[in-house]
Design an enzyme around this catalytic site. Structure first.
Site, PDB file in Angstrom:
ATOM      1  N   HIS A  50      40.959 -81.064  42.454  1.00  0.00           N
ATOM      2  CA  HIS A  50      42.317 -81.622  43.124  1.00  0.00           C
ATOM      3  C   HIS A  50      42.699 -82.865  42.535  1.00  0.00           C
ATOM      4  O   HIS A  50      43.415 -83.213  41.986  1.00  0.00           O
ATOM      5  CB  HIS A  50      42.411 -81.363  44.658  1.00  0.00           C
ATOM      6  CG  HIS A  50      43.579 -82.173  45.270  1.00  0.00           C
ATOM      7  ND1 HIS A  50      44.427 -81.435  45.943  1.00  0.00           N
ATOM      8  CD2 HIS A  50      43.987 -83.498  45.140  1.00  0.00           C
ATOM      9  CE1 HIS A  50      45.163 -82.173  46.715  1.00  0.00           C
ATOM     10  NE2 HIS A  50      45.156 -83.332  46.103  1.00  0.00           N
ATOM     11  N   GLU A  51      41.420 -83.791  42.843  1.00  0.00           N
ATOM     12  CA  GLU A  51      41.337 -85.077  42.551  1.00  0.00           C
ATOM     13  C   GLU A  51      41.515 -85.675  40.845  1.00  0.00           C
ATOM     14  O   GLU A  51      42.105 -86.279  40.296  1.00  0.00           O
ATOM     15  CB  GLU A  51      40.154 -85.883  43.118  1.00  0.00           C
ATOM     16  CG  GLU A  51      40.195 -85.677  44.455  1.00  0.00           C
ATOM     17  CD  GLU A  51      41.350 -86.257  45.212  1.00  0.00           C
ATOM     18  OE1 GLU A  51      42.235 -87.036  44.735  1.00  0.00           O
ATOM     19  OE2 GLU A  51      41.558 -85.949  46.481  1.00  0.00           O
TER      20      GLU A  51
HETATM   21 CO    CO Z   1      45.922 -85.263  46.236  1.00  0.00          CO
END
Ligand code: CO
Length: 176
Positions: free
Chosen positions: A143-144
């Protein structure tokens, strides 16, 4: 340390490819510490520099995201940072249930993710690091690191669900 403003979709910085960090100087270290503070304050389990308006390849995360609130209170709030992180290997498949993002308020969705990823990057001292992440931590990494390429989790869900979110957002922006 200072709390930073969290940028929201569709602000431009979130949709751009972030630039690699060339030198880990005092400015970068201050940014990383402010990002860590901002993440815990939000609260969130991960934060990427574009989310605070900095188009730089930096992420911070909570290394024990599964800890219960009681445990969290006892644990010191320590975050980890990776400079210029990249995923160099991935395998397996899991559904990340109710994934959410500080830059995409008031929405969550299941997202298909790799179960295991190998992450490579630099720590704050500029030393190379490489590790395998599994489960929640693997989801956080995906996600990051996606944020650094201008990709949000809503780009990884069905068009139907994504349009649902966009309609909701449009309504909210019109009402403001
Ligand atoms: Co985010």
């Amino acid at each position: 340390m200072a709390l930073l403003r969290i940028y929201h979709y569709p602000e431009k910085v979130l949709l751009e490819k972030a630039l690699p960090v060339e030198t880990i100087d005092e400015t970068i270290i201050k940014l990383v510490n402010d990002m860590g503070e901002t993440m815990f304050d939000a609260p969130g389990v991960g934060l990427a520099a574009p989310q605070v308006g900095e188009s730089k390849r930096i992420i911070v995360y909570n290394p024990s995201p599964g800890a219960s609130e009681e445990e969290e209170e006892e644990l010191p709030q320590e975050f980890k940072a990776i400079i210029n992180p990249e995923i160099i290997a991935s395998s397996g498949s899991i559904t990340s249930e109710g994934e959410a993002c500080l830059s995409v308020p008031e929405f969550s969705s299941d997202v298909k993710r790799f179960e295991t990823v190998t992450v490579r990057g630099l720590n704050l001292e500029g030393k190379k690091l490489e590790f395998d992440a599994q489960g929640i931590l693997a989801v956080i990494m995906q996600h990051e690191i996606d944020h650094l390429d201008g990709i949000l989790y809503i780009d990884r869900i069905s068009a139907l669900k994504r349009n649902m979110y966009k309609k909701k957002l449009k309504k909210r922006l019109q009402n403001n």
